[in-house]
Enzyme design. Structure first.
Site, PDB file in Angstrom:
ATOM      1  N   GLN A 182       0.860  -1.159  -0.065  1.00 26.97           N
ATOM      2  CA  GLN A 182       0.135  -0.008  -0.030  1.00 26.97           C
ATOM      3  C   GLN A 182       0.896   1.441   0.033  1.00 26.97           C
ATOM      4  O   GLN A 182       0.934   2.136   0.968  1.00 26.97           O
ATOM      5  CB  GLN A 182      -0.887  -0.059   1.180  1.00 26.97           C
ATOM      6  N   ASP A 184       2.113   5.133   0.014  1.00 32.24           N
ATOM      7  CA  ASP A 184       1.359   6.004   0.339  1.00 32.24           C
ATOM      8  C   ASP A 184       1.597   7.177  -0.843  1.00 32.24           C
ATOM      9  O   ASP A 184       2.536   7.373  -1.522  1.00 32.24           O
ATOM     10  CB  ASP A 184       2.121   6.834   1.461  1.00 32.24           C
ATOM     11  N   ARG A 212     -15.770   8.637   4.569  1.00 26.48           N
ATOM     12  CA  ARG A 212     -14.909   8.464   5.723  1.00 26.48           C
ATOM     13  C   ARG A 212     -13.514   8.416   5.058  1.00 26.48           C
ATOM     14  O   ARG A 212     -13.158   7.773   4.219  1.00 26.48           O
ATOM     15  CB  ARG A 212     -15.215   7.291   6.267  1.00 26.48           C
ATOM     16  N   ASP A 214     -10.013   7.797   5.280  1.00 29.98           N
ATOM     17  CA  ASP A 214      -9.186   6.639   6.005  1.00 29.98           C
ATOM     18  C   ASP A 214      -7.629   7.016   6.269  1.00 29.98           C
ATOM     19  O   ASP A 214      -7.069   7.580   5.554  1.00 29.98           O
ATOM     20  CB  ASP A 214      -8.936   5.476   5.075  1.00 29.98           C
ATOM     21  N   GLU A 221       4.093  14.263   4.383  1.00 28.71           N
ATOM     22  CA  GLU A 221       5.469  13.784   5.097  1.00 28.71           C
ATOM     23  C   GLU A 221       6.386  15.198   5.267  1.00 28.71           C
ATOM     24  O   GLU A 221       6.226  15.888   4.102  1.00 28.71           O
ATOM     25  CB  GLU A 221       6.219  12.583   4.447  1.00 28.71           C
ATOM     26  N   GLU A 256     -10.884   9.571  10.085  1.00 31.83           N
ATOM     27  CA  GLU A 256     -10.578   8.398  10.892  1.00 31.83           C
ATOM     28  C   GLU A 256      -9.026   8.923  11.338  1.00 31.83           C
ATOM     29  O   GLU A 256      -8.054   8.597  10.521  1.00 31.83           O
ATOM     30  CB  GLU A 256     -10.282   7.093  10.133  1.00 31.83           C
ATOM     31  N   ASP A 322     -12.043  -3.298  12.367  1.00 34.74           N
ATOM     32  CA  ASP A 322     -10.599  -3.294  12.747  1.00 34.74           C
ATOM     33  C   ASP A 322     -10.530  -4.255  14.015  1.00 34.74           C
ATOM     34  O   ASP A 322     -11.390  -4.265  14.822  1.00 34.74           O
ATOM     35  CB  ASP A 322      -9.899  -2.075  12.651  1.00 34.74           C
TER      36      ASP A 322
HETATM   37  C1  GLC Z   1      -7.550   1.797   8.209  1.00 33.33           C
HETATM   38  C2  GLC Z   1      -8.680   0.758   8.010  1.00 33.33           C
HETATM   39  C3  GLC Z   1      -8.056  -0.565   8.186  1.00 33.33           C
HETATM   40  C4  GLC Z   1      -6.777  -0.665   7.176  1.00 33.33           C
HETATM   41  C5  GLC Z   1      -5.736   0.452   7.094  1.00 33.33           C
HETATM   42  C6  GLC Z   1      -5.067   0.589   6.186  1.00 33.33           C
HETATM   43  O1  GLC Z   1      -6.978   1.899   9.584  1.00 33.33           O
HETATM   44  O2  GLC Z   1      -9.402   1.193   9.204  1.00 33.33           O
HETATM   45  O3  GLC Z   1      -9.002  -1.625   8.034  1.00 33.33           O
HETATM   46  O4  GLC Z   1      -6.211  -1.979   7.142  1.00 33.33           O
HETATM   47  O5  GLC Z   1      -6.515   1.930   7.168  1.00 33.33           O
HETATM   48  O6  GLC Z   1      -5.564   1.264   4.854  1.00 33.33           O
END
Ligand code: GLC
Length: 561
Positions: A182, A184, A212, A214, A221, A256, A322
């Protein structure tokens, strides 16, 4: 009409502050209902189950990621921001779902993973092949060494050793705060910001009511920082809000930001960043309060977070998709909570506990209700996690957080009534262990039982909806002579609700200070029973273990004014 000719959809009209009265139901399309029989939940299935969701008394749905994705982080690894994972349906199915939800007065908040993409996203594939320094390469964060940003913590401590990974094609390291697949996004690149805004516009045209956002503390950075909550990140959010607000004043941003209260609060800005933010520090303290039989953990944390800009609102929750994160507690508190709620070490993941609410509470209906009473009456808009309304269990034998994402248990029929596929084809196996099996715990059975948890939740949400004080009211803690009892007033104009909860496993008596309330008569909300009027002395109440009261304070049974 082909999908590109679609007219712009209208969101539900009404109050721009609707999110103050929101009761949010969080669900995974994959695990909710499978209409086409392939074993994976889909938008058609979800649309069929909207009546059920409406019957709960919630008014907002938050969808976990449904975008095309290699699904190495259950969809939080997006490979196309403007599509629907083919297993879940297509964009027309999505549109039909949004329209049907709106038809029932239910708003739709979608997950938007803004911090990172999948490494399979075409932007990343292009970036790794583009020359260093080019705008295409600059969509992500690169370095020649893996020792830059050394002050930054690792979040997925169980799987990742570094926030940098080597890319042999780019011949450089790329930055990732979560899994190494993943990368950034680089929000210092204005093109990336534009891409994000375009993505938001795309979904706004479909009528969504909110996003939402995330993992937003990590968006930007800078060297020699811990790369969390930088002023640059806040500036970016203000920019997004401004752009959004111009055309869509009623669409919300939900942050979040898994942070301590002071930092989390900053995501409201001066009312010019996110409309809502999850209250991460409150969540473990509700579990702590019950474990310690003390009101203190809740009081201490909430006292520090009551003052937020008027138009902002906390999103409060007990469980989600989570692990129950224990990042926002001290190390001693974390160890205590682990020992209390995750004695079986398999239930521990990263800095948390991967269990659902009912198993955490040992299937004790009293404690499950008590936690819900807190969730539904403390300041903020409550978020309920699908399946918890029937007391669903989990499966800690499944990897990562899959154990709390298993198919919704609709009935005692095969596959819990979730799908007609052969069991091995299911997105995740249904829960079969005897204590939590779908044969025993399912919607159909609880629908028919007036005393079920499901019907209790419906009734309690109905009560809550009758009182603006819960969503919009002020909050005042009341002094008591018993630390096991949490007592507070929620007040919105003439709507005054007295909430009192016994956090202890034993019966308790309490005397509550109710200054300036003399003469008012508490009427218990569920049964409308009148209690003795508040006199000059402190108000006495007695409780069974884990019992609670919601009282409306009235003038001799009539509303105050
Ligand atoms: C957030 C999500 C989680 C995910 C993470 C990385 O914390 O709630 O499920 O793995 O982001 O995307």
């Amino acid at each position: 009409m082909n999908r590109h000719e679609r007219p712009v959809r209208n969101r539900l009209n009404g109050d721009v502050l609707w999110y103050k009265d929101a009761v949010i139901y969080q669900l995974h399309v994959k695990s909710f209902f499978d209409a086409d029989g392939d074993g994976v939940g889909d938008f058609k299935g979800l649309t069929q189950k909207l009546d059920y969701i409406a019957s709960l008394g919630v008014n907002t749905i938050w969808l976990l990621p449904f975008y095309p994705s290699p699904r190495r982080d259950d969809g939080y690894d997006i490979s196309d921001y403007r599509g629907i994972s083919s297993q879940y349906g297509d964009i027309d199915d999505f549109q039909a779902f949004v329209d049907a939800a709106h038809g029932l007065g239910i708003r739709v908040v979608v997950e938007l993973v803004v911090n990172h993409t999948s490494d399979e996203h075409p932007w990343f594939q292009r970036a790794r092949r583009a020359p260093a320094g080019s705008p295409e390469r600059d969509y992500y964060v690169w370095s020649d060494t893996d020792d830059k940003f050394a002050e930054t913590r690792i979040i997925f401590v169980d799987t990742e050793k570094s926030n940098w990974s080597w890319d042999p094609v780019a011949k450089a390291y790329y930055w990732h705060r979560f899994y190494s697949h993943q990368p950034d996004l680089n929000y210092r690149n204005p093109e990336v910001v534009e891409e994000l805004l375009d993505t938001m516009r795309f979904w706004l045209d479909k009528g969504v009511d909110g996003f939402r956002l995330d993992a937003i503390p990590h968006l930007v950075e800078r060297e020699h920082t811990d790369n969390e909550n930088l002023p640059e990140t806040h500036a970016l959010l203000k920019h997004i809000r401004k752009k959004l607000e111009r055309k869509h004043p009623d669409v919300i941003l939900l942050a979040e930001a898994n942070l301590w209260q002071q930092e989390a609060r900053e995501y409201f800005g001066e009312g010019d960043e996110c409309h809502m933010a999850f209250h991460f520090p409150l969540m473990p303290r509700m579990f702590m309060a019950i474990a310690k039989e003390s009101a203190k953990p809740i009081k201490t944390i909430l006292r520090q977070t009551l003052s937020i800009p008027d138009e902002c609102q906390w999103a409060i929750f007990l469980r989600n998709h989570d692990e129950l994160t224990l990042e926002m507690v001290t190390e001693a508190e974390r160890n205590f909570l682990w020992e209390t709620y995750a004695a079986d070490k398999r239930a521990r993941l990263n800095l948390g506990i991967r269990r659902r609410l009912s198993p955490l509470m040992g299937q004790d209906r009293r404690r499950i209700e008590l936690l819900h009473m807190l969730l539904l009456s403390l300041p903020g808009s409550p978020v309920l996690y699908y399946g918890d309304e029937i007391g669903m269990g989990d499966n800690i034998d499944l990897g990562d957080r899959d154990g709390v994402r298993t198919p919704m248990q609709w009935s005692d029929r095969e596959n819990a009534g979730f799908s007609q596929a052969a069991p091995p084809k299911l997105a995740l196996p249904v829960i079969t262990d005897p204590q939590f099996s779908y044969a025993a715990i399912n919607v159909a059975e609880q629908d028919d039982d007036p005393h079920s948890l499901l019907n209790w939740i419906r009734q309690t949400l109905r009560l809550r909806a009758e009182h603006a004080a819960f969503g919009r009211g002020s909050m005042r803690f009341l002094k008591t002579d018993n630390d096991s009892v949490l007592a507070y007033l929620r007040e919105c104009r003439d709507d005054i609700i007295l909430c009192a909860a016994n956090l202890s496993k034993t019966s308790q008596a309490v005397r509550i200070d109710l200054p300036d309330m003399q003469g008012l008569v508490p009427v218990e909300l569920t049964g409308e029973t009148m209690f003795p009027a508040i006199g000059r002395q402190r108000y006495s109440l007695t409780f069974q273990p884990y019992a609670y009261f919601w009282f409306k304070l009235t003038n001799n049974g009539a509303a105050t004014s």
